[in-house]
Design a protein around this motif. Structure first.
Motif, PDB file in Angstrom:
ATOM      1  N   ARG A 122      48.364  42.652  48.458  1.00 56.76           N
ATOM      2  CA  ARG A 122      47.622  42.582  47.196  1.00 56.76           C
ATOM      3  C   ARG A 122      46.314  43.351  47.240  1.00 56.76           C
ATOM      4  NH1 ARG A 122      47.298  36.100  46.050  1.00 56.76           N
ATOM      5  NH2 ARG A 122      49.470  35.728  45.452  1.00 56.76           N
ATOM      6  N   LYS A 148      54.420  28.381  46.499  1.00 56.15           N
ATOM      7  CA  LYS A 148      54.516  29.285  45.338  1.00 56.15           C
ATOM      8  C   LYS A 148      55.343  30.506  45.728  1.00 56.15           C
ATOM      9  CE  LYS A 148      49.742  28.441  43.862  1.00 56.15           C
ATOM     10  NZ  LYS A 148      48.439  29.115  43.669  1.00 56.15           N
ATOM     11  N   HIS A 184      46.372  28.863  30.794  1.00 56.79           N
ATOM     12  CA  HIS A 184      45.464  29.442  31.793  1.00 56.79           C
ATOM     13  C   HIS A 184      44.435  28.382  32.167  1.00 56.79           C
ATOM     14  CE1 HIS A 184      43.206  32.724  33.765  1.00 56.79           C
ATOM     15  NE2 HIS A 184      42.122  32.102  33.328  1.00 56.79           N
ATOM     16  N   THR A 234      40.993  27.428  34.030  1.00 61.80           N
ATOM     17  CA  THR A 234      39.804  28.148  34.479  1.00 61.80           C
ATOM     18  C   THR A 234      38.612  27.196  34.615  1.00 61.80           C
ATOM     19  OG1 THR A 234      38.451  30.132  34.100  1.00 61.80           O
ATOM     20  CG2 THR A 234      39.067  28.850  32.152  1.00 61.80           C
ATOM     21  N   PHE A 284      33.060  29.538  33.008  1.00 60.94           N
ATOM     22  CA  PHE A 284      33.521  30.847  32.514  1.00 60.94           C
ATOM     23  C   PHE A 284      33.787  30.844  31.007  1.00 60.94           C
ATOM     24  CE2 PHE A 284      35.709  31.421  36.916  1.00 60.94           C
ATOM     25  CZ  PHE A 284      34.505  31.781  37.496  1.00 60.94           C
ATOM     26  N   ASN A 314      31.840  33.103  28.368  1.00 56.77           N
ATOM     27  CA  ASN A 314      32.179  34.520  28.492  1.00 56.77           C
ATOM     28  C   ASN A 314      33.595  34.794  27.962  1.00 56.77           C
ATOM     29  OD1 ASN A 314      32.670  37.196  29.501  1.00 56.77           O
ATOM     30  ND2 ASN A 314      30.954  36.885  30.900  1.00 56.77           N
ATOM     31  N   ILE A 315      34.507  33.860  28.218  1.00 59.60           N
ATOM     32  CA  ILE A 315      35.880  34.041  27.741  1.00 59.60           C
ATOM     33  C   ILE A 315      35.915  33.979  26.208  1.00 59.60           C
ATOM     34  CG2 ILE A 315      38.208  33.009  27.710  1.00 59.60           C
ATOM     35  CD1 ILE A 315      37.712  32.163  30.660  1.00 59.60           C
ATOM     36  N   ASN A 373      34.530  37.447  25.179  1.00 61.24           N
ATOM     37  CA  ASN A 373      35.228  38.678  25.583  1.00 61.24           C
ATOM     38  C   ASN A 373      36.732  38.522  25.749  1.00 61.24           C
ATOM     39  OD1 ASN A 373      32.772  40.252  25.923  1.00 61.24           O
ATOM     40  ND2 ASN A 373      32.358  38.832  27.602  1.00 61.24           N
ATOM     41  N   GLY A 374      37.250  37.320  25.531  1.00 63.18           N
ATOM     42  CA  GLY A 374      38.660  37.070  25.795  1.00 63.18           C
ATOM     43  C   GLY A 374      38.892  36.932  27.289  1.00 63.18           C
ATOM     44  N   LEU A 375      40.163  36.753  27.657  1.00 58.55           N
ATOM     45  CA  LEU A 375      40.502  36.684  29.092  1.00 58.55           C
ATOM     46  C   LEU A 375      40.575  38.101  29.646  1.00 58.55           C
ATOM     47  CD1 LEU A 375      43.289  33.935  29.306  1.00 58.55           C
ATOM     48  CD2 LEU A 375      41.054  33.912  30.468  1.00 58.55           C
ATOM     49  N   LEU A 376      39.876  38.322  30.754  1.00 56.89           N
ATOM     50  CA  LEU A 376      39.838  39.636  31.401  1.00 56.89           C
ATOM     51  C   LEU A 376      40.438  39.525  32.808  1.00 56.89           C
ATOM     52  CD1 LEU A 376      36.151  40.596  30.485  1.00 56.89           C
ATOM     53  CD2 LEU A 376      38.238  41.422  29.375  1.00 56.89           C
ATOM     54  N   MET A 381      39.270  40.554  35.498  1.00 64.09           N
ATOM     55  CA  MET A 381      38.188  40.410  36.485  1.00 64.09           C
ATOM     56  C   MET A 381      38.508  41.240  37.731  1.00 64.09           C
ATOM     57  SD  MET A 381      36.369  38.624  34.487  1.00 64.09           S
ATOM     58  CE  MET A 381      34.919  38.037  35.352  1.00 64.09           C
ATOM     59  N   SER A 382      38.592  40.644  38.915  1.00 61.08           N
ATOM     60  CA  SER A 382      38.765  41.488  40.110  1.00 61.08           C
ATOM     61  C   SER A 382      40.228  41.872  40.357  1.00 61.08           C
ATOM     62  CB  SER A 382      38.205  40.771  41.338  1.00 61.08           C
ATOM     63  OG  SER A 382      38.954  39.620  41.579  1.00 61.08           O
ATOM     64  N   ARG A 383      41.138  41.333  39.557  1.00 63.33           N
ATOM     65  CA  ARG A 383      42.558  41.677  39.762  1.00 63.33           C
ATOM     66  C   ARG A 383      42.999  42.707  38.716  1.00 63.33           C
ATOM     67  NH1 ARG A 383      44.591  37.271  43.324  1.00 63.33           N
ATOM     68  NH2 ARG A 383      43.219  35.495  43.018  1.00 63.33           N
ATOM     69  N   HIS A 389      46.175  36.446  34.845  1.00 59.08           N
ATOM     70  CA  HIS A 389      47.284  35.607  35.329  1.00 59.08           C
ATOM     71  C   HIS A 389      47.424  34.362  34.458  1.00 59.08           C
ATOM     72  CE1 HIS A 389      46.985  38.372  38.593  1.00 59.08           C
ATOM     73  NE2 HIS A 389      47.953  37.792  39.270  1.00 59.08           N
ATOM     74  N   HIS A 449      38.830  26.903  40.934  1.00 58.68           N
ATOM     75  CA  HIS A 449      37.514  27.373  40.476  1.00 58.68           C
ATOM     76  C   HIS A 449      36.575  26.247  40.064  1.00 58.68           C
ATOM     77  CE1 HIS A 449      39.144  31.459  40.331  1.00 58.68           C
ATOM     78  NE2 HIS A 449      40.148  31.015  39.614  1.00 58.68           N
TER      79      HIS A 449
HETATM   80  C1  HQG Z   1      38.180  34.089  34.926  1.00 59.51           C
HETATM   81  C2  HQG Z   1      46.545  32.294  42.516  1.00 59.51           C
HETATM   82  C3  HQG Z   1      34.482  35.155  32.873  1.00 59.51           C
HETATM   83  C4  HQG Z   1      39.553  33.498  34.966  1.00 59.51           C
HETATM   84  C5  HQG Z   1      46.718  31.458  41.263  1.00 59.51           C
HETATM   85  C6  HQG Z   1      39.640  33.057  36.413  1.00 59.51           C
HETATM   86  C7  HQG Z   1      47.086  32.465  40.192  1.00 59.51           C
HETATM   87  C8  HQG Z   1      36.741  35.165  33.221  1.00 59.51           C
HETATM   88  C9  HQG Z   1      38.748  34.068  37.143  1.00 59.51           C
HETATM   89  C10 HQG Z   1      46.512  33.776  40.689  1.00 59.51           C
HETATM   90  C11 HQG Z   1      36.946  35.963  32.089  1.00 59.51           C
HETATM   91  C12 HQG Z   1      39.512  35.048  37.977  1.00 59.51           C
HETATM   92  C13 HQG Z   1      45.362  34.233  39.846  1.00 59.51           C
HETATM   93  C14 HQG Z   1      35.820  36.326  31.326  1.00 59.51           C
HETATM   94  C15 HQG Z   1      38.855  35.548  32.952  1.00 59.51           C
HETATM   95  N1  HQG Z   1      34.607  35.919  31.772  1.00 59.51           N
HETATM   96  N2  HQG Z   1      35.517  34.770  33.617  1.00 59.51           N
HETATM   97  N3  HQG Z   1      35.907  37.069  30.208  1.00 59.51           N
HETATM   98  N4  HQG Z   1      38.264  36.188  31.943  1.00 59.51           N
HETATM   99  N5  HQG Z   1      37.943  34.929  33.731  1.00 59.51           N
HETATM  100  O1  HQG Z   1      41.458  34.049  41.104  1.00 59.51           O
HETATM  101  O2  HQG Z   1      43.944  33.406  37.219  1.00 59.51           O
HETATM  102  O3  HQG Z   1      47.638  31.108  45.330  1.00 59.51           O
HETATM  103  O4  HQG Z   1      41.262  36.332  40.014  1.00 59.51           O
HETATM  104  O5  HQG Z   1      39.685  32.429  34.044  1.00 59.51           O
HETATM  105  O6  HQG Z   1      47.671  30.450  41.412  1.00 59.51           O
HETATM  106  O7  HQG Z   1      42.431  32.026  38.760  1.00 59.51           O
HETATM  107  O8  HQG Z   1      46.736  33.438  45.283  1.00 59.51           O
HETATM  108  O9  HQG Z   1      42.518  34.585  38.835  1.00 59.51           O
HETATM  109  O10 HQG Z   1      39.134  31.768  36.566  1.00 59.51           O
HETATM  110  O11 HQG Z   1      48.444  32.575  39.961  1.00 59.51           O
HETATM  111  O12 HQG Z   1      49.188  33.024  45.070  1.00 59.51           O
HETATM  112  O13 HQG Z   1      38.056  34.806  36.120  1.00 59.51           O
HETATM  113  O14 HQG Z   1      46.072  33.545  42.035  1.00 59.51           O
HETATM  114  O15 HQG Z   1      47.733  32.467  43.204  1.00 59.51           O
HETATM  115  O16 HQG Z   1      40.016  34.366  39.101  1.00 59.51           O
HETATM  116  O17 HQG Z   1      44.410  33.182  39.694  1.00 59.51           O
HETATM  117  P1  HQG Z   1      41.300  34.858  39.869  1.00 59.51           P
HETATM  118  P2  HQG Z   1      43.300  33.214  38.544  1.00 59.51           P
HETATM  119  P3  HQG Z   1      47.836  32.522  44.809  1.00 59.51           P
END
Ligand code: HQG
Length: 180
Positions: A15, A63, A98, A100, A104, A107-108, A111-114, A116-118, A122, A137
């Motif tokens: 990843r 998972k 989703h 979260t 957050f 901001n969501i 700006n909606g869901l973004l 972010m670092s991925r 998701h 989180h």
């Molecule tokens: C948040 C794990 C501020 C978003 C899990 C999330 C998942 C914002 C965080 C997979 C935003 C990113 C991914 C905005 C989104 N402003 N925050 N506009 N838009 N966010 O970890 O979805 O165990 O990159 O809500 O089970 O939590 O690794 O994404 O809280 O399937 O296999 O930014 O990773 O799987 O956090 O998790 P993440 P995620 P694994």
């Protein structure tokens, strides 16, 4: 224990940092299993790892994170590497969720869901899965409901991750409601 540690290492390689393992990754995220095994063998900790261990790791995981097909392995989701992993667009179910953090939300809302670092946002197929994701989180996560089909009909792209995870690009807040 061995399986979850191995799963973390393989997820990191597939990843986030394939170059650290000298992996050649194609545009869909696939790498040769033998290349990954060779890279793992350079680490004392994984020197005896075989294909059967990777298969067991995938099968016993809580998972579905990885798949092996025709001698190649890939991560289903979660990528953060600069090279964009190409996914096929697919019509989503009516609703997705989703989980979260409370911090957050503002901001969501703006700006909606973004992603972010991925590379992708998701999403989860049900509230329980979203809750578990959100718990990573925040101990009291909020659950958002996405009107996925409506968004899809208005040209927001969706892609399948695995049976429980869907991926998307930026999702405007007009398609999102707060469930709890
Ligand atoms: C948040 C794990 C501020 C978003 C899990 C999330 C998942 C914002 C965080 C997979 C935003 C990113 C991914 C905005 C989104 N402003 N925050 N506009 N838009 N966010 O970890 O979805 O165990 O990159 O809500 O089970 O939590 O690794 O994404 O809280 O399937 O296999 O930014 O990773 O799987 O956090 O998790 P993440 P995620 P694994």
């Amino acid at each position: 224990m061995k399986n979850s540690e191995l799963s973390k290492e393989v997820s990191y390689a597939l990843r986030h940092a394939p170059w650290k393992y000298e992996l050649e990754m194609d545009k869909n995220g696939w790498v040769e299993v033998n290349q990954l095994l060779d890279a793992l063998h350079r680490d004392e900790k994984w020197k005896d790892i075989q294909l059967s261990d990777l298969i067991e790791m995938i099968e016993t995981s809580d998972k579905k994170r990885h798949e092996i097909v025709d001698g190649k392995i890939r991560a289903y989701y979660g990528h953060s590497i600069p090279m964009h992993i190409k996914k096929e667009k697919q019509q989503p179910p009516n609703e997705l969720f989703h989980g979260t953090a409370r911090r957050f939300l503002e901001n969501i809302e703006n700006n909606g869901l973004l992603p972010m670092s991925r590379q992708y946002v998701h999403l989860s197929i049900d509230i329980e899965t979203a809750f578990q994701v959100g718990k990573r989180h925040d101990n009291k996560p909020i659950i958002l409901k996405i009107n996925a089909l409506e968004a899809w009909n208005n040209n927001v792209a969706f892609y399948r991750g695995n049976e429980k995870v869907w991926l998307s690009d930026n999702i405007p807040f007009e398609y999102i409601q707060i469930v709890k």
